[in-house]
Motif scaffolding. Structure first.
Motif, PDB file in Angstrom:
ATOM      1  N   TYR A   1       1.144  -1.176  -0.051  1.00 28.24           N
ATOM      2  CA  TYR A   1       0.204   0.030   0.053  1.00 28.24           C
ATOM      3  C   TYR A   1       0.764   1.346  -0.360  1.00 28.24           C
ATOM      4  O   TYR A   1       0.136   2.723  -0.194  1.00 28.24           O
ATOM      5  CB  TYR A   1      -0.164  -0.116   1.270  1.00 28.24           C
ATOM      6  CG  TYR A   1      -1.552  -1.126   1.290  1.00 28.24           C
ATOM      7  CD1 TYR A   1      -2.520  -1.732   0.155  1.00 28.24           C
ATOM      8  CD2 TYR A   1      -1.139  -1.704   3.147  1.00 28.24           C
ATOM      9  CE1 TYR A   1      -2.860  -3.018   0.721  1.00 28.24           C
ATOM     10  CE2 TYR A   1      -2.262  -3.382   2.507  1.00 28.24           C
ATOM     11  CZ  TYR A   1      -3.344  -3.575   1.440  1.00 28.24           C
ATOM     12  OH  TYR A   1      -3.351  -4.263   2.464  1.00 28.24           O
ATOM     13  N   ASP A   2       2.090   0.979   0.085  1.00 28.61           N
ATOM     14  CA  ASP A   2       2.894   2.211   0.233  1.00 28.61           C
ATOM     15  C   ASP A   2       4.290   2.195  -0.605  1.00 28.61           C
ATOM     16  O   ASP A   2       4.552   0.967  -0.941  1.00 28.61           O
ATOM     17  CB  ASP A   2       3.400   2.530   1.367  1.00 28.61           C
ATOM     18  CG  ASP A   2       4.016   2.068   2.269  1.00 28.61           C
ATOM     19  OD1 ASP A   2       4.526   0.619   2.139  1.00 28.61           O
ATOM     20  OD2 ASP A   2       3.183   2.194   3.972  1.00 28.61           O
TER      21      ASP A   2
ATOM     22  N   THR B   1      -6.130  -1.830   6.306  1.00 33.27           N
ATOM     23  CA  THR B   1      -4.719  -1.925   7.280  1.00 33.27           C
ATOM     24  C   THR B   1      -4.540  -0.800   7.670  1.00 33.27           C
ATOM     25  O   THR B   1      -3.413  -0.470   8.622  1.00 33.27           O
ATOM     26  CB  THR B   1      -4.143  -2.850   6.287  1.00 33.27           C
ATOM     27  OG1 THR B   1      -4.205  -1.907   4.647  1.00 33.27           O
ATOM     28  CG2 THR B   1      -4.446  -4.509   6.240  1.00 33.27           C
ATOM     29  N   VAL B   2      -4.525   0.249   6.542  1.00 35.79           N
ATOM     30  CA  VAL B   2      -3.612   1.974   6.517  1.00 35.79           C
ATOM     31  C   VAL B   2      -4.284   3.067   6.685  1.00 35.79           C
ATOM     32  O   VAL B   2      -3.651   3.952   7.456  1.00 35.79           O
ATOM     33  CB  VAL B   2      -2.613   1.682   5.159  1.00 35.79           C
ATOM     34  CG1 VAL B   2      -1.844   0.468   5.470  1.00 35.79           C
ATOM     35  CG2 VAL B   2      -3.297   2.573   4.124  1.00 35.79           C
ATOM     36  N   LEU B   3      -5.165   2.872   6.460  1.00 35.59           N
ATOM     37  CA  LEU B   3      -6.329   4.141   6.793  1.00 35.59           C
ATOM     38  C   LEU B   3      -7.214   4.311   7.978  1.00 35.59           C
ATOM     39  O   LEU B   3      -7.850   5.307   8.438  1.00 35.59           O
ATOM     40  CB  LEU B   3      -6.623   4.774   5.484  1.00 35.59           C
ATOM     41  CG  LEU B   3      -6.281   4.612   4.597  1.00 35.59           C
ATOM     42  CD1 LEU B   3      -7.227   4.433   2.831  1.00 35.59           C
ATOM     43  CD2 LEU B   3      -5.733   6.000   4.359  1.00 35.59           C
TER      44      LEU B   3
ATOM     45  N   ASN C   1       1.832  -9.292  10.710  1.00 35.75           N
ATOM     46  CA  ASN C   1       1.605  -9.727  12.064  1.00 35.75           C
ATOM     47  C   ASN C   1       1.703  -7.762  12.599  1.00 35.75           C
ATOM     48  O   ASN C   1       2.868  -7.631  13.432  1.00 35.75           O
ATOM     49  CB  ASN C   1       2.252  -9.884  13.391  1.00 35.75           C
ATOM     50  CG  ASN C   1       1.826  -9.835  13.990  1.00 35.75           C
ATOM     51  OD1 ASN C   1       0.714 -10.366  14.202  1.00 35.75           O
ATOM     52  ND2 ASN C   1       1.997 -10.346  15.551  1.00 35.75           N
ATOM     53  N   TYR C   2       1.172  -7.103  11.621  1.00 30.74           N
ATOM     54  CA  TYR C   2       1.502  -5.546  11.784  1.00 30.74           C
ATOM     55  C   TYR C   2       0.781  -4.674  11.711  1.00 30.74           C
ATOM     56  O   TYR C   2      -0.447  -4.595  11.418  1.00 30.74           O
ATOM     57  CB  TYR C   2       2.712  -4.794  10.176  1.00 30.74           C
ATOM     58  CG  TYR C   2       2.999  -3.381  10.132  1.00 30.74           C
ATOM     59  CD1 TYR C   2       2.375  -3.293  11.391  1.00 30.74           C
ATOM     60  CD2 TYR C   2       2.839  -3.829   8.504  1.00 30.74           C
ATOM     61  CE1 TYR C   2       2.999  -1.847  11.656  1.00 30.74           C
ATOM     62  CE2 TYR C   2       3.111  -1.532   9.140  1.00 30.74           C
ATOM     63  CZ  TYR C   2       3.464  -0.929  10.471  1.00 30.74           C
ATOM     64  OH  TYR C   2       4.157   0.352  10.207  1.00 30.74           O
ATOM     65  N   GLY C   3       0.279  -5.006  13.196  1.00 29.04           N
ATOM     66  CA  GLY C   3      -1.008  -4.401  13.585  1.00 29.04           C
ATOM     67  C   GLY C   3      -2.681  -4.493  13.275  1.00 29.04           C
ATOM     68  O   GLY C   3      -3.715  -4.616  13.361  1.00 29.04           O
ATOM     69  N   VAL C   4      -2.049  -6.061  12.976  1.00 32.17           N
ATOM     70  CA  VAL C   4      -4.065  -7.023  12.993  1.00 32.17           C
ATOM     71  C   VAL C   4      -4.058  -7.749  14.695  1.00 32.17           C
ATOM     72  O   VAL C   4      -3.689  -8.215  15.524  1.00 32.17           O
ATOM     73  CB  VAL C   4      -2.949  -8.630  12.162  1.00 32.17           C
ATOM     74  CG1 VAL C   4      -3.919  -8.790  12.131  1.00 32.17           C
ATOM     75  CG2 VAL C   4      -2.662  -7.453  10.571  1.00 32.17           C
ATOM     76  N   GLU C   5      -5.498  -7.238  14.375  1.00 31.19           N
ATOM     77  CA  GLU C   5      -6.576  -7.808  15.580  1.00 31.19           C
ATOM     78  C   GLU C   5      -6.367  -8.806  15.186  1.00 31.19           C
ATOM     79  O   GLU C   5      -6.977  -9.989  16.139  1.00 31.19           O
ATOM     80  CB  GLU C   5      -7.478  -6.988  16.402  1.00 31.19           C
ATOM     81  CG  GLU C   5      -6.750  -5.116  16.305  1.00 31.19           C
ATOM     82  CD  GLU C   5      -8.026  -4.021  16.842  1.00 31.19           C
ATOM     83  OE1 GLU C   5      -9.119  -4.494  15.920  1.00 31.19           O
ATOM     84  OE2 GLU C   5      -7.710  -2.935  16.720  1.00 31.19           O
TER      85      GLU C   5
END
Length: 272
Positions: free
Chosen positions: A23-24, A48-50, A218-222
């Motif tokens: 996404y970036d 995921t990012v917004l 596993n980056y900011g995942v709930e």
């Protein structure tokens, strides 16, 4: 850069195709360095990012902004960009104008559109020269109706999915993503189609696999779906930031090693 013809050849040679979302700029750069075959700029960026509640809130401007960053980070990778909710299905002329804008402004290799009802859209885009990847099975833009669960769980629904896959291929789809369907059904569809089939929660008999960057790391995942496998752990970021916060408060940072020396400079001298 991988081409569509090369991806077709990979299918024919039974060589698996790897796909990851990005996404970036930095995530795209990592994907290209890892030699991932294809990048999907998914509308999953909404969550995921917004910080959106669903993909439904993602706009065409969101997709263009992020896809342009991805292209800068991965200039030599085959990039597919999602057509967001509301950018197709309203009016054929308007739909095509938005497709041209998304394709042209992002310098994508293909666009991805959700749903078997978009056969005419696929034909129109193909006639314009825009490759379309069709997304079938669980389609996140429609979860308000379908829910997040395995699709095509009955014999009738399975046959419908086969028919849908053949229909979008006939309409001109260049590739198909199958999400959250039984593995034996995914295998059957993969064997029936001439175009590459990429699975996510569809077993290992498809021509390739796609996962979300943030799920893989596993980056900011709930919450993670059954079909997700972690290959890294970016959750250490929270611990690292907490440590930084602690050292700032206690004046441990910056220490001498991270500080310029205090000195009076003579004319012509430069500081360290």
């Amino acid at each position: 850069m991988k081409t569509l013809n090369q991806l077709m050849t990979m299918k024919q040679n039974n060589e698996k195709i790897s796909m990851i979302t990005a996404y970036d700029f930095p995530s795209a750069k990592q994907a290209e360095a890892a030699q991932i075959d294809t990048i999907l700029v998914g509308d999953s960026l909404g969550m995921t990012v917004l910080g959106y509640e669903s993909t439904v809130q993602v706009t065409i401007e969101d997709m263009i902004h992020h896809a342009k960053a991805v292209r800068r980070g991965a200039p030599n990778t085959y990039v597919i960009v999602d057509v967001p909710f509301g950018a197709v299905g309203l009016n054929e002329q308007y739909d095509l104008e938005l497709a041209v804008k998304l394709y042209r402004d992002t310098q994508a290799n293909a666009l991805k559109a959700e749903g078997a009802h978009l056969t005419q859209y696929i034909k129109n885009c193909r006639n314009m020269g825009i490759p379309i990847v069709s997304h079938l099975g669980l389609t996140p833009q429609s979860v308000g109706i379908t829910g997040y669960k395995m699709q095509a769980s009955t014999k009738a629904a399975a046959q419908q999915l086969v028919d849908d896959a053949l229909a979008v291929q006939q309409a001109g789809a260049s590739m198909i993503v199958l999400e959250a369907v039984p593995s034996d059904l995914a295998q059957d569809i993969t064997l029936k189609l001439d175009v590459p089939v990429i699975g996510i929660g569809a077993g290992n008999s498809t021509n390739g696999q796609v996962l979300v960057y943030h799920d893989v790391l596993n980056y900011g995942v709930e919450h993670q779906a059954k079909f997700v496998k972690q290959y890294g752990d970016f959750s250490v970021g929270t611990k690292a930031l907490a440590k930084y916060n602690e050292e700032v408060k206690s004046q441990q940072f910056p220490d001498a090693a991270h500080t310029y020396k205090k000195q009076v400079l003579e004319a012509g001298e430069e500081s360290e």
